[in-house]
Scaffold this motif. Structure first.
Motif, PDB file in Angstrom:
ATOM      1  N   VAL A   6       0.858  -1.186   0.000  1.00 50.31           N
ATOM      2  CA  VAL A   6       0.000   0.000   0.000  1.00 50.31           C
ATOM      3  C   VAL A   6       0.897   1.240   0.000  1.00 50.31           C
ATOM      4  O   VAL A   6       1.799   1.361   0.822  1.00 50.31           O
ATOM      5  CB  VAL A   6      -0.913   0.015   1.255  1.00 50.31           C
ATOM      6  CG1 VAL A   6      -1.731   1.305   1.308  1.00 50.31           C
ATOM      7  CG2 VAL A   6      -1.840  -1.200   1.266  1.00 50.31           C
ATOM      8  N   LEU A   7       0.629   2.128  -0.942  1.00 46.77           N
ATOM      9  CA  LEU A   7       1.347   3.401  -1.019  1.00 46.77           C
ATOM     10  C   LEU A   7       0.412   4.515  -0.561  1.00 46.77           C
ATOM     11  O   LEU A   7      -0.717   4.623  -1.054  1.00 46.77           O
ATOM     12  CB  LEU A   7       1.813   3.666  -2.461  1.00 46.77           C
ATOM     13  CG  LEU A   7       2.306   5.086  -2.772  1.00 46.77           C
ATOM     14  CD1 LEU A   7       3.502   5.478  -1.923  1.00 46.77           C
ATOM     15  CD2 LEU A   7       2.644   5.210  -4.256  1.00 46.77           C
ATOM     16  N   SER A  25      -0.143  -2.525  10.630  1.00 44.03           N
ATOM     17  CA  SER A  25      -0.729  -3.431  11.622  1.00 44.03           C
ATOM     18  C   SER A  25      -1.707  -4.404  10.965  1.00 44.03           C
ATOM     19  O   SER A  25      -2.007  -5.454  11.521  1.00 44.03           O
ATOM     20  CB  SER A  25      -1.409  -2.650  12.747  1.00 44.03           C
ATOM     21  OG  SER A  25      -2.575  -2.035  12.274  1.00 44.03           O
ATOM     22  N   GLU A  26      -2.185  -4.078   9.765  1.00 38.50           N
ATOM     23  CA  GLU A  26      -3.049  -5.005   9.019  1.00 38.50           C
ATOM     24  C   GLU A  26      -2.209  -6.026   8.242  1.00 38.50           C
ATOM     25  O   GLU A  26      -2.751  -6.870   7.540  1.00 38.50           O
ATOM     26  CB  GLU A  26      -3.920  -4.225   8.018  1.00 38.50           C
ATOM     27  CG  GLU A  26      -5.015  -3.392   8.651  1.00 38.50           C
ATOM     28  CD  GLU A  26      -6.129  -4.232   9.238  1.00 38.50           C
ATOM     29  OE1 GLU A  26      -6.702  -5.075   8.517  1.00 38.50           O
ATOM     30  OE2 GLU A  26      -6.424  -4.071  10.432  1.00 38.50           O
ATOM     31  N   GLY A  27      -0.890  -5.872   8.302  1.00 39.04           N
ATOM     32  CA  GLY A  27      -0.031  -6.851   7.637  1.00 39.04           C
ATOM     33  C   GLY A  27       0.418  -6.465   6.239  1.00 39.04           C
ATOM     34  O   GLY A  27       0.957  -7.288   5.502  1.00 39.04           O
ATOM     35  N   TYR A  28       0.214  -5.212   5.850  1.00 37.43           N
ATOM     36  CA  TYR A  28       0.654  -4.764   4.526  1.00 37.43           C
ATOM     37  C   TYR A  28       2.047  -4.160   4.598  1.00 37.43           C
ATOM     38  O   TYR A  28       2.469  -3.663   5.638  1.00 37.43           O
ATOM     39  CB  TYR A  28      -0.314  -3.712   3.955  1.00 37.43           C
ATOM     40  CG  TYR A  28      -1.717  -4.221   3.769  1.00 37.43           C
ATOM     41  CD1 TYR A  28      -1.972  -5.257   2.866  1.00 37.43           C
ATOM     42  CD2 TYR A  28      -2.776  -3.696   4.498  1.00 37.43           C
ATOM     43  CE1 TYR A  28      -3.269  -5.751   2.711  1.00 37.43           C
ATOM     44  CE2 TYR A  28      -4.068  -4.185   4.342  1.00 37.43           C
ATOM     45  CZ  TYR A  28      -4.303  -5.218   3.447  1.00 37.43           C
ATOM     46  OH  TYR A  28      -5.566  -5.700   3.289  1.00 37.43           O
ATOM     47  N   THR A  29       2.737  -4.195   3.487  1.00 42.23           N
ATOM     48  CA  THR A  29       3.970  -3.436   3.347  1.00 42.23           C
ATOM     49  C   THR A  29       3.551  -2.037   2.913  1.00 42.23           C
ATOM     50  O   THR A  29       2.820  -1.899   1.934  1.00 42.23           O
ATOM     51  CB  THR A  29       4.866  -4.068   2.262  1.00 42.23           C
ATOM     52  OG1 THR A  29       5.157  -5.412   2.644  1.00 42.23           O
ATOM     53  CG2 THR A  29       6.161  -3.298   2.099  1.00 42.23           C
ATOM     54  N   THR A  30       3.993  -1.008   3.631  1.00 43.07           N
ATOM     55  CA  THR A  30       3.538   0.341   3.278  1.00 43.07           C
ATOM     56  C   THR A  30       4.694   1.209   2.801  1.00 43.07           C
ATOM     57  O   THR A  30       5.840   1.040   3.204  1.00 43.07           O
ATOM     58  CB  THR A  30       2.867   1.042   4.484  1.00 43.07           C
ATOM     59  OG1 THR A  30       3.784   1.080   5.569  1.00 43.07           O
ATOM     60  CG2 THR A  30       1.598   0.341   4.905  1.00 43.07           C
ATOM     61  N   PHE A  31       4.338   2.111   1.908  1.00 41.16           N
ATOM     62  CA  PHE A  31       5.267   3.116   1.396  1.00 41.16           C
ATOM     63  C   PHE A  31       4.574   4.453   1.570  1.00 41.16           C
ATOM     64  O   PHE A  31       3.350   4.516   1.595  1.00 41.16           O
ATOM     65  CB  PHE A  31       5.538   2.903  -0.101  1.00 41.16           C
ATOM     66  CG  PHE A  31       6.092   1.554  -0.421  1.00 41.16           C
ATOM     67  CD1 PHE A  31       7.462   1.334  -0.473  1.00 41.16           C
ATOM     68  CD2 PHE A  31       5.239   0.488  -0.684  1.00 41.16           C
ATOM     69  CE1 PHE A  31       7.973   0.077  -0.774  1.00 41.16           C
ATOM     70  CE2 PHE A  31       5.746  -0.777  -0.981  1.00 41.16           C
ATOM     71  CZ  PHE A  31       7.120  -0.981  -1.031  1.00 41.16           C
ATOM     72  N   ASN A  44       6.835   3.098  -9.846  1.00 39.37           N
ATOM     73  CA  ASN A  44       7.739   2.481 -10.823  1.00 39.37           C
ATOM     74  C   ASN A  44       8.611   1.393 -10.217  1.00 39.37           C
ATOM     75  O   ASN A  44       8.805   0.342 -10.817  1.00 39.37           O
ATOM     76  CB  ASN A  44       8.642   3.554 -11.460  1.00 39.37           C
ATOM     77  CG  ASN A  44       7.995   4.151 -12.696  1.00 39.37           C
ATOM     78  OD1 ASN A  44       7.485   3.434 -13.534  1.00 39.37           O
ATOM     79  ND2 ASN A  44       8.005   5.463 -12.768  1.00 39.37           N
ATOM     80  N   SER A  45       9.143   1.644  -9.018  1.00 44.15           N
ATOM     81  CA  SER A  45      10.115   0.700  -8.465  1.00 44.15           C
ATOM     82  C   SER A  45       9.465  -0.434  -7.686  1.00 44.15           C
ATOM     83  O   SER A  45       9.945  -1.557  -7.701  1.00 44.15           O
ATOM     84  CB  SER A  45      11.109   1.436  -7.570  1.00 44.15           C
ATOM     85  OG  SER A  45      10.427   2.063  -6.504  1.00 44.15           O
ATOM     86  N   ASP A  46       8.342  -0.159  -6.999  1.00 43.71           N
ATOM     87  CA  ASP A  46       7.787  -1.158  -6.087  1.00 43.71           C
ATOM     88  C   ASP A  46       6.422  -1.708  -6.481  1.00 43.71           C
ATOM     89  O   ASP A  46       5.950  -2.659  -5.866  1.00 43.71           O
ATOM     90  CB  ASP A  46       7.709  -0.576  -4.666  1.00 43.71           C
ATOM     91  CG  ASP A  46       9.093  -0.320  -4.102  1.00 43.71           C
ATOM     92  OD1 ASP A  46       9.773  -1.295  -3.783  1.00 43.71           O
ATOM     93  OD2 ASP A  46       9.496   0.853  -4.016  1.00 43.71           O
ATOM     94  N   ARG A  47       5.783  -1.099  -7.478  1.00 42.58           N
ATOM     95  CA  ARG A  47       4.480  -1.576  -7.938  1.00 42.58           C
ATOM     96  C   ARG A  47       3.502  -1.908  -6.805  1.00 42.58           C
ATOM     97  O   ARG A  47       3.160  -3.068  -6.582  1.00 42.58           O
ATOM     98  CB  ARG A  47       4.642  -2.842  -8.802  1.00 42.58           C
ATOM     99  CG  ARG A  47       5.217  -2.623 -10.183  1.00 42.58           C
ATOM    100  CD  ARG A  47       4.245  -1.878 -11.094  1.00 42.58           C
ATOM    101  NE  ARG A  47       4.614  -1.954 -12.499  1.00 42.58           N
ATOM    102  CZ  ARG A  47       5.412  -1.084 -13.112  1.00 42.58           C
ATOM    103  NH1 ARG A  47       5.950  -0.101 -12.459  1.00 42.58           N
ATOM    104  NH2 ARG A  47       5.657  -1.220 -14.396  1.00 42.58           N
TER     105      ARG A  47
END
Length: 128
Positions: A6-7, A25-31, A44-47
Motif C-alpha cells: 500500500v502506497l 498493523s493489518e499486515g501490509y507493506t507500506t510506502f 515504478n520501483s515497487d508496484r
C-alpha cells in the motif's frame, strides 16, 4: 504469499504516519510519498497493489498522479482522499479509474475495511 503493498500519498505528514501505522498493523507493506514525483518513483520501483492518493498535493495534483499511475500499471488500485467536496475532481478521478474516495476527516475504520476488501477479494462489489 507476498505481502500486499500500500502506497500512501499525502502532503500531510500526520496523515501518512497514521495510515502507515494502520496498514502496517493489518499486515501490509507500506510506502509513503509527500508529492507526485516521489509517489511515481515508488509506483515504478515497487508496484504497490493499492494507492491511497490525496487529491490536493502541491506541484502535481491527485488527478495527474492518478493518470500517471494508470499509465504505469492499470492494475494498481487507487482510492482517492479529498479534503473538500471536490465533486468535479471526484467524477474525473472515477473516470480515470479510481475505485472510490474518502472525504477528510475520514473514518479510519471505514478506510481500513475498504482497503482490506479491495486487496483481499480484489473487488468490493460483493460483500455478502
Amino acid at each position: 504469499m507476498d505481502k500486499k503493498k500500500v502506497l500512501i500519498v499525502d502532503d500531510q505528514n500526520g496523515i501518512r504516519i497514521l495510515l502507515m501505522e494502520v496498514f502496517n498493523s493489518e499486515g501490509y507493506t507500506t510506502f509513503q510519498a509527500a508529492n507526485g514525483k516521489a509517489a511515481l518513483d515508488i509506483v515504478n520501483s515497487d508496484r504497490p497493489d493499492l494507492v491511497l492518493l490525496d487529491m490536493k498535493i502541491p506541484g502535481m495534483d491527485g488527478l495527474e498522479i492518478l493518470k500517471h499511475i494508470k499509465e504505469i500499471d492499470p492494475a494498481i488500485k487507487v482510492i482517492m482522499m479529498t479534503a473538500y467536496g471536490e465533486l468535479d475532481m471526484i467524477k474525473e478521478a472515477t473516470k480515470l479509474g479510481a475505485l472510490m474516495h474518502f472525504t477528510k476527516p475520514f473514518d479510519i475504520d471505514e478506510m481500513r475495511v475498504a482497503v482490506n476488501l479491495h486487496l483481499r477479494t480484489g473487488s468490493i462489489d460483493q460483500c455478502s
